[in-house]
Every structure is written in structure tokens, then in C-alpha cells.
Design an enzyme around this catalytic site. Structure first.
Site, PDB file in Angstrom:
ATOM      1  N   THR A 137      44.175  -6.296 -30.174  1.00  0.00           N
ATOM      2  CA  THR A 137      44.918  -7.418 -29.600  1.00  0.00           C
ATOM      3  C   THR A 137      44.862  -7.573 -28.090  1.00  0.00           C
ATOM      4  OG1 THR A 137      46.534  -7.055 -31.372  1.00  0.00           O
ATOM      5  CG2 THR A 137      47.104  -8.650 -29.676  1.00  0.00           C
ATOM      6  N   THR A 143      43.046 -11.167 -31.875  1.00  0.00           N
ATOM      7  CA  THR A 143      42.936  -9.764 -32.262  1.00  0.00           C
ATOM      8  C   THR A 143      41.980  -9.536 -33.434  1.00  0.00           C
ATOM      9  OG1 THR A 143      44.265  -7.834 -32.921  1.00  0.00           O
ATOM     10  CG2 THR A 143      44.821  -9.901 -33.965  1.00  0.00           C
ATOM     11  N   VAL A 158      47.119  -9.552 -42.822  1.00  0.00           N
ATOM     12  CA  VAL A 158      47.358 -10.369 -41.629  1.00  0.00           C
ATOM     13  C   VAL A 158      48.485  -9.721 -40.845  1.00  0.00           C
ATOM     14  CG1 VAL A 158      48.123 -12.615 -40.779  1.00  0.00           C
ATOM     15  CG2 VAL A 158      46.592 -12.489 -42.758  1.00  0.00           C
ATOM     16  N   GLY A 159      48.269  -9.555 -39.561  1.00  0.00           N
ATOM     17  CA  GLY A 159      49.282  -8.935 -38.722  1.00  0.00           C
ATOM     18  C   GLY A 159      50.211  -9.961 -38.104  1.00  0.00           C
ATOM     19  N   ASP A 160      50.784  -9.588 -36.970  1.00  0.00           N
ATOM     20  CA  ASP A 160      51.735 -10.478 -36.301  1.00  0.00           C
ATOM     21  C   ASP A 160      51.066 -11.536 -35.440  1.00  0.00           C
ATOM     22  OD1 ASP A 160      50.816  -8.393 -34.657  1.00  0.00           O
ATOM     23  OD2 ASP A 160      52.612  -8.419 -33.402  1.00  0.00           O
ATOM     24  N   GLY A 197      50.357  -4.119 -30.657  1.00  0.00           N
ATOM     25  CA  GLY A 197      50.947  -2.955 -31.306  1.00  0.00           C
ATOM     26  C   GLY A 197      51.172  -3.206 -32.785  1.00  0.00           C
ATOM     27  N   GLY A 242      51.937  -4.600 -35.862  1.00  0.00           N
ATOM     28  CA  GLY A 242      52.338  -5.954 -36.213  1.00  0.00           C
ATOM     29  C   GLY A 242      53.442  -6.014 -37.240  1.00  0.00           C
TER      30      GLY A 242
END
Ligand code: GLY
Length: 372
Positions: A226, A244, A255-257, A278, A280
Site C-alpha cells: 500500500t 496496493t 479484498v483489503g481495506d 497496514g 486491512g
């Protein structure tokens, strides 16, 4: 690709500058209240760019880093979000940054899957992509989602099809030599029977990518990937972007944040912006960027707004596997915060390090404030 839709930037600047010229008061948002009918927004902001530390680390083939590029472009009059996207593009294209774009650390199957979001304060619009394969610059695809569609988030193969239709180049594989080698190394550690490698018995039993971090093979920040970058110009226009390759070795499809509004990024054109790097999942459970911007709206400083939100993450982390021997969260998460006046902060749950800024004084690395 960056066609503003339904929004006249010239008109916005005209009204904003006129108000500033009249010497109107400081932004109402900073005094703790939003004007009931924004109309003409009185602004006089200190132009500033804030980003994760990698925003002042990579130059790709040019002379300027991300934060320098954003600052130069926006002070030359480019659209605030276009400036931010031009900045993060440097990291997306540079294979040295294994947390983003081309050469980002791949998922568990060895495929680079990218997430990105962009948010344009004056337009009050945003766009995102998730699990996008084959495009080096997902932030620009997110911008195209914002400008060209009525939607906010496109995912997976359909996001790629959209990108192709918008004229983006699609590549078979976004791994660099380094990201591929790191993935192979991880496979050998976690599944030595099928990926025997050099068959060093010392390697067998190493189960976590974090061990590769401890050995210095992966930058700790790059394990969760990220870059987040947020900017405000002299007219008080605010925009942000988070892009990211996500968590290294993630389950395909995770899928992250980063592409989720309120988690990896949130911008309120009258108040400020926040974004994260960091873990997510910890951020998603708390929608922390939204919380930070709401804290700014209530009149908190960027530092207080960020520390309050990080405390929320700590309070909501109760699973034993996520706690160290002291009962504290054992993962990293960081936020990059900018208010409409150009004041900034970088906050981290734990550890040290620096975030990047660029103002009229040039680029600087500034130490994080840490909760733990
Ligand atoms: N913050 C990046 C991720 O968790 O994907």
C-alpha cells in the site's frame, strides 16, 4: 482518462478564491461546525501533501518522488486528484516498491491482484477497483470508474474488462523478478513437499511471511502493501488515493481495506482526508478513515483524530491470535491525515518509522506518533 464530469473546477476555484480574497473566516469545519449551505466555501489552506513513507522513497525513471510530484502538479494548477494519481503512479510503476502495482507481492497463487480507491473532495465522488489483474496503474482505473460510470466499485475480471474498454494496457503477469522470487521462497517455506527448493531442512516449518520480514527479505510495510496519499491545495480542494497489491500471499480474491471507502480512504471536501496502510481487516472492522474524518469534523486536530481512531482499533481487537504477550494488538496499522487547513499527522498502532509530507518547504520524512 481524467475528464471531470458534472463539475467545473474553474468555477470552484473562482468561488473559493473570491472568498479567500474577501478575507473570510477560517473554515467553519475546523471550528467544529459545517456551514449549513456550503455554497461559497471560505478557504485559505496551506498546500500540503501527506503519504505513507514510500511516497518519498521511489522515483521510478524520473527525478521526483510521489509527494514531490503531487505538490508540483497541484501548485501548477492541475486538478487535485489528477495530481495525487500522478504521484502514486510513480510507486505503481516502480518494481522496487513491492507493495503496489507492477512488482507488488502476489497472492497465494502467485498472481498480482491490485486494489485501489480515489476520492475527489470538490466533486464529492469516488471510484474503486478490487482484485484487478494485469493493469499496472489501478488508481487510474479507479479514476475512470469515478468519471465514466455511475458506480463506485468494480472487481475482478469485470474490472479488468472495464479497464481494457477504457484503453488501459492489459498484461498477462505483473510480477517482477523480485516479487516472483519472493513468492517462490514463501511457497517453499509453507509447502516444502510440493515446492522443495533447495530442500534445506532449516526452512521446513517456517510458516509465515512475517518470518521473511524478520529476515529482511520483505519490508514490513510491504507485507501489507500500500501507498496512501492525500493532498490539499491553496484553494482548499482535497483529494486522496490508496493503491496496493494488498496483503502478501493473500487468499486469491481477498479484498483489503484500500478500495473500501471509509476504511482505506476517506475524503470530505470541507473537512479533510485520511487513509491507511497496514492490516486491512483491522481497519475494515472499524471504518477507521471515516472515523478520523468525522473526528476532524468535530474539531479535533489531525493527531488527536488519528490517535482516537487507533485506540478504537485496539479496543476492538480481542482475538487471542491477534494479541501479543502483553495483550496488545500484534499487527501494524498506520493512518495519514490531512485537514482542510493543510495540517497533518501520521499515527501508528505500534512501532516507529516515518511518513512523508511535501509543503512549500519541500519534502520531509516526519516521525509517526505511536499508540503503543
Ligand atoms: N492495507 C492493505 C491491505 O490490507 O490490503
Amino acid at each position: 482518462m481524467s475528464k471531470p464530469t458534472g463539475y467545473s473546477r474553474r468555477d470552484f476555484i473562482k468561488t473559493g478564491s473570491a472568498a479567500a480574497g474577501l478575507g473570510l473566516a477560517a473554515p467553519a469545519a475546523l471550528a467544529g461546525a459545517l456551514p449549513e449551505a456550503p455554497g461559497v466555501i471560505p478557504r485559505r489552506s496551506r498546500p500540503a501533501v501527506v503519504s505513507s513513507g514510500n511516497g518519498h522513497q521511489y522515483r521510478h525513471d524520473g527525478d521526483l518522488t510521489c509527494v514531490e510530484t503531487v505538490f508540483q502538479r497541484m501548485t501548477q494548477g492541475d486538478d487535485i486528484l489528477d495530481s495525487v494519481i500522478a504521484g502514486v503512479r510513480i510507486n505503481e510503476l516502480d518494481p522496487g516498491d513491492t507493495s503496489v502495482g507492477y512488482g507488488g507481492l502476489p497472492n497465494g497463487d502467485g498472481v498480482v491482484q491490485l486494489d485501489a480507491s480515489v476520492m475527489h473532495g470538490p466533486m464529492k465522488r469516488a471510484g474503486s477497483v478490487a482484485c484487478l489483474e494485469g493493469v499496472r496503474t489501478p488508481a487510474a482505473v479507479a479514476r475512470a470508474v469515478m468519471h465514466e460510470t455511475d458506480h463506485h466499485l468494480l472487481v475482478g475480471p469485470d474490472a479488468q474488462r472495464f479497464a481494457r474498454n477504457m484503453g488501459f494496457t492489459i498484461e498477462d503477469d505483473l510480477n517482477s523478478d523480485v516479487s516472483r522470487a519472493r513468492w517462490l521462497d514463501w511457497r517453499r517455506r509453507t509447502d516444502p513437499s510440493r515446492w522443495p527448493g533447495e530442500d534445506d531442512p532449516q526452512r521446513i516449518g517456517f510458516l509465515s511471511g512475517m518470518e521473511m520480514v524478520e529476515e529482511g527479505l520483505i519490508d514490513a510495510e510491504h507485507y501489507w502493501g500500500t501507498i496512501n496519499c492525500n493532498a490539499v491545495n491553496a484553494a482548499g480542494e482535497i483529494a486522496g488515493c490508496t493503491t496496493t497489491s494488498g496483503l502478501a500471499w493473500k487468499i486469491p480474491g481477498r479484498v483489503g481495506d484500500s478500495p473500501i471507502l471509509g476504511a482505506g480512504l476517506y475524503v470530505d471536501g470541507e473537512v479533510g482526508a485520511a487513509g491507511s496502510t497496514g492490516r486491512g481487516e483491522a481497519n475494515l472492522y472499524n471504518l477507521t478513515s471515516f472515523l478520523i474524518v468525522e473526528n476532524l469534523r468535530r474539531g479535533m486536530t489531525p493527531l488527536d483524530a488519528g490517535m482516537d481512531a487507533i485506540r478504537r482499533i485496539q479496543q476492538n481487537t480481542i482475538e487471542p491470535r491477534l494479541l501479543n504477550e502483553q495483550g496488545e494488538p500484534n499487527f501494524g496499522i498506520r493512518f495519514y491525515i490531512l485537514n482542510a487547513a493543510g495540517e497533518h499527522a501520521g499515527v501508528t498502532l505500534r512501532g516507529g518509522g516515518n511518513y512523508a509530507i511535501c509543503t512549500e518547504n519541500g519534502p520531509e520524512m516526519v516521525p509517526f506518533e505511536s499508540l503503543l
